[in-house]
Design a protein around this motif. Sequence first.
Motif, mmCIF file in Angstrom:
data_model
loop_
_atom_site.group_PDB
_atom_site.id
_atom_site.type_symbol
_atom_site.label_atom_id
_atom_site.label_comp_id
_atom_site.label_asym_id
_atom_site.label_seq_id
_atom_site.Cartn_x
_atom_site.Cartn_y
_atom_site.Cartn_z
ATOM 1 N N UNK A 254 44.154 52.113 32.235
ATOM 2 C CA UNK A 254 43.307 53.010 33.028
ATOM 3 C C UNK A 254 42.765 54.167 32.208
ATOM 4 N N UNK A 255 43.485 54.525 31.147
ATOM 5 C CA UNK A 255 43.048 55.622 30.288
ATOM 6 C C UNK A 255 42.036 55.176 29.247
ATOM 7 N N UNK A 256 41.706 53.884 29.220
ATOM 8 C CA UNK A 256 40.659 53.395 28.338
ATOM 9 C C UNK A 256 41.111 52.953 26.967
ATOM 10 N N UNK A 257 42.414 52.759 26.787
ATOM 11 C CA UNK A 257 42.875 52.262 25.493
ATOM 12 C C UNK A 257 42.443 50.808 25.324
ATOM 13 N N UNK A 258 42.293 50.349 24.090
ATOM 14 C CA UNK A 258 41.917 48.949 23.866
ATOM 15 C C UNK A 258 42.912 47.996 24.515
ATOM 16 N N UNK A 259 42.421 46.856 24.939
ATOM 17 C CA UNK A 259 43.266 45.887 25.636
ATOM 18 C C UNK A 259 44.485 45.501 24.809
ATOM 19 N N UNK A 263 47.992 46.071 26.519
ATOM 20 C CA UNK A 263 48.701 44.855 26.923
ATOM 21 C C UNK A 263 50.073 44.733 26.258
ATOM 22 N N UNK A 264 50.226 45.340 25.098
ATOM 23 C CA UNK A 264 51.522 45.312 24.413
ATOM 24 C C UNK A 264 52.560 46.178 25.109
ATOM 25 N N UNK A 265 52.106 47.002 26.072
ATOM 26 C CA UNK A 265 53.017 47.906 26.781
ATOM 27 C C UNK A 265 53.167 47.544 28.251
ATOM 28 N N UNK A 345 57.150 39.863 33.042
ATOM 29 C CA UNK A 345 57.998 39.205 32.052
ATOM 30 C C UNK A 345 57.492 39.421 30.635
ATOM 31 N N UNK A 346 56.335 40.042 30.503
ATOM 32 C CA UNK A 346 55.779 40.336 29.179
ATOM 33 C C UNK A 346 56.535 41.476 28.520
ATOM 34 N N UNK A 347 56.628 41.452 27.219
ATOM 35 C CA UNK A 347 57.114 42.599 26.426
ATOM 36 C C UNK A 347 58.539 43.002 26.768
#
Length: 349
Positions: A254-259, A263-265, A345-347
């Motif tokens: 939502x803060x506009x960081x790259x996917x 996605x890693x978080x 279940x990611x990360x």
Amino acid sequence: LPNHFGNRKPPTAAYAGESFELFFDEVDQGWFGGMFWDGRATGAALGDPLAEQAQGPFLNPLEQALPNSQVLCVKVRQAEYAGLFEEVWGAGALNCAKNAETVYEQIARSVAAYERSAEVNPYSSKFDLFWDKAASAGKDVTRIKCGTGGGGMGGGMGAMGCPSGGTDGWGSYRNLGLTDAELQGLAVFNDRADCASCHSLQAGPAGYPLFTDYGYDNVGIPRNPENPFYSMPPAWNPDGEDWIDYGLGGFLRSAGYPAAVADAELGKFKVPTLRNVDRRPSADVVKAYGHNGFFKSLEDVVFFYHWRAAMDIECAGEGGMGGMGGMGMGGCEMMAGMFPPPEVDLNRT
């Protein structure tokens, strides 16, 4: 507001004031700092994550639901403590037509100052007294562990199979304020279970552990079907029962960081302090643990960690047959139903 429910269990503000601005640590390859479970009070706006967290509930439509900072300013100006506010921030500070945004910040900084006070953070627990006595005796609590051998007379393995002997074995910390059972638990916490790798025993600025590294992890907590947010109207929860809490990754999205960064978080939540983790005003008060309140006791939390380790290690082999304990397929199938699957279940860590 009545019948309005947020999507998470409120995080503690006590013993949380040392959390720094949210940043990515290139060495540890992880995010640290910030406030709220998802780190969205980053500290970038006010230079103080705790003050930014304090700003949140006032204007949150599912909490105090004030429409803007000017209404908040007026409410403070009409309060009994308005004079005290101006003693701190100056005469005329509550000029709401002119200074509403400044007052909004000052209110948050005032709340944060109280949350950092000795009244909220007294460091007066049984553990703190033990910490002081250990220091006076020249003992480093961060080194406590399950020791070697039987530990001499009165030593033994203990209920947890945790030997007491050796220089840093828990037996050498006796007579400093904790029972043998408590010392064994602390040794396992610091050593075998490795809880202290996230809930750190390293002393904070006040000289005592804060039991958090301020990092973010996904430990695989299931969704909490009792969370009333799922039944909130679409205006607040358009996804209904399908809503998924992505934690830090959701905020970064939502803060506009790259996917790739966000996605890693996904599924990661801030490591909470364990101070006063089971403190309650009376014995009949039900506490909840985890970002969504899925767990209702510390016993549940510990059992979940044990179960997850067994599933990840014992049952990770093909067909569930491998692993250290050799539970076999039947045992793994039986254990698999003890907890629902992770919400995300990611990360997982």
